[in-house]
Write a protein that holds these residues in place. Structure first.
Motif, PDB file in Angstrom:
ATOM      1  N   GLU A  53       9.113   3.930  -6.142  1.00  0.00           N
ATOM      2  CA  GLU A  53       8.861   2.624  -5.523  1.00  0.00           C
ATOM      3  C   GLU A  53      10.173   1.943  -5.140  1.00  0.00           C
ATOM      4  O   GLU A  53      10.284   1.333  -4.074  1.00  0.00           O
ATOM      5  CB  GLU A  53       8.052   1.725  -6.466  1.00  0.00           C
ATOM      6  N   LEU A  57      11.513   0.852  -1.357  1.00  0.00           N
ATOM      7  CA  LEU A  57      12.005  -0.491  -1.056  1.00  0.00           C
ATOM      8  C   LEU A  57      13.369  -0.427  -0.380  1.00  0.00           C
ATOM      9  O   LEU A  57      13.615  -1.075   0.640  1.00  0.00           O
ATOM     10  CB  LEU A  57      12.082  -1.322  -2.338  1.00  0.00           C
ATOM     11  N   SER A  62       8.644   0.115   1.920  1.00  0.00           N
ATOM     12  CA  SER A  62       7.756  -0.443   0.912  1.00  0.00           C
ATOM     13  C   SER A  62       6.740  -1.379   1.551  1.00  0.00           C
ATOM     14  O   SER A  62       7.119  -2.348   2.227  1.00  0.00           O
ATOM     15  CB  SER A  62       8.586  -1.207  -0.129  1.00  0.00           C
ATOM     16  N   PRO A  63       5.438  -1.118   1.371  1.00  0.00           N
ATOM     17  CA  PRO A  63       4.429  -2.018   1.933  1.00  0.00           C
ATOM     18  C   PRO A  63       4.387  -3.319   1.152  1.00  0.00           C
ATOM     19  O   PRO A  63       4.753  -3.368  -0.015  1.00  0.00           O
ATOM     20  CB  PRO A  63       3.117  -1.235   1.772  1.00  0.00           C
ATOM     21  N   SER A  64       3.931  -4.366   1.811  1.00  0.00           N
ATOM     22  CA  SER A  64       3.798  -5.647   1.101  1.00  0.00           C
ATOM     23  C   SER A  64       2.597  -5.574   0.160  1.00  0.00           C
ATOM     24  O   SER A  64       1.664  -4.796   0.380  1.00  0.00           O
ATOM     25  CB  SER A  64       3.620  -6.789   2.085  1.00  0.00           C
ATOM     26  N   LEU A  65       2.628  -6.393  -0.871  1.00  0.00           N
ATOM     27  CA  LEU A  65       1.498  -6.425  -1.817  1.00  0.00           C
ATOM     28  C   LEU A  65       0.234  -6.905  -1.122  1.00  0.00           C
ATOM     29  O   LEU A  65      -0.868  -6.478  -1.473  1.00  0.00           O
ATOM     30  CB  LEU A  65       1.817  -7.338  -2.992  1.00  0.00           C
ATOM     31  N   VAL A  66       0.355  -7.755  -0.119  1.00  0.00           N
ATOM     32  CA  VAL A  66      -0.822  -8.237   0.629  1.00  0.00           C
ATOM     33  C   VAL A  66      -1.493  -7.063   1.332  1.00  0.00           C
ATOM     34  O   VAL A  66      -2.703  -6.894   1.263  1.00  0.00           O
ATOM     35  CB  VAL A  66      -0.412  -9.328   1.646  1.00  0.00           C
ATOM     36  N   GLU A  67      -0.692  -6.197   1.983  1.00  0.00           N
ATOM     37  CA  GLU A  67      -1.253  -5.020   2.665  1.00  0.00           C
ATOM     38  C   GLU A  67      -1.897  -4.064   1.674  1.00  0.00           C
ATOM     39  O   GLU A  67      -2.919  -3.472   1.944  1.00  0.00           O
ATOM     40  CB  GLU A  67      -0.153  -4.275   3.420  1.00  0.00           C
ATOM     41  N   ARG A  68      -1.283  -3.897   0.516  1.00  0.00           N
ATOM     42  CA  ARG A  68      -1.798  -2.975  -0.498  1.00  0.00           C
ATOM     43  C   ARG A  68      -3.149  -3.399  -1.050  1.00  0.00           C
ATOM     44  O   ARG A  68      -3.971  -2.578  -1.394  1.00  0.00           O
ATOM     45  CB  ARG A  68      -0.816  -2.914  -1.665  1.00  0.00           C
ATOM     46  N   ASN A  69      -3.354  -4.699  -1.179  1.00  0.00           N
ATOM     47  CA  ASN A  69      -4.575  -5.217  -1.798  1.00  0.00           C
ATOM     48  C   ASN A  69      -5.709  -5.389  -0.812  1.00  0.00           C
ATOM     49  O   ASN A  69      -6.801  -5.761  -1.194  1.00  0.00           O
ATOM     50  CB  ASN A  69      -4.284  -6.539  -2.509  1.00  0.00           C
ATOM     51  N   GLU A  70      -5.481  -5.139   0.474  1.00  0.00           N
ATOM     52  CA  GLU A  70      -6.553  -5.287   1.458  1.00  0.00           C
ATOM     53  C   GLU A  70      -7.328  -4.021   1.610  1.00  0.00           C
ATOM     54  O   GLU A  70      -6.963  -2.953   1.334  1.00  0.00           O
ATOM     55  CB  GLU A  70      -5.973  -5.702   2.812  1.00  0.00           C
TER      56      GLU A  70
END
Length: 70
Positions: A53, A57, A62-70
């Motif tokens: 990870e 970064l 590194s994907p954003s946490l917003v993208e990961r949780n969608e």
């Protein structure tokens, strides 16, 4: 936890990893912030995931946490 808009309180100022057991391989991950330090017990698998990870970064992959949780 700090106030929701106090991002500086969440900034990691220092980090440390220390081995505590050889078999199975266990260690501690310590994150130091302005207000506190947090210790986590990690195993070999999590240590390797942290490294991957962090590399993503640093590469800018590194994907954003917003993208990961969608």
């Amino acid at each position: 936890m700090p106030a929701e808009d106090d991002l500086e309180a969440l900034l990691a100022l220092d980090v440390g990893v220390m081995s505590i057991h050889d078999s199975p391989l266990l260690g501690t991950l310590t994150l130091v912030t302005r207000d506190w330090h947090y210790d986590f017990l990690i195993n070999e698998q999590i240590a390797n995931e942290l490294i991957q990870e962090a590399r993503a970064l640093l590469r800018g992959d590194s994907p954003s946490l917003v993208e990961r949780n969608e």
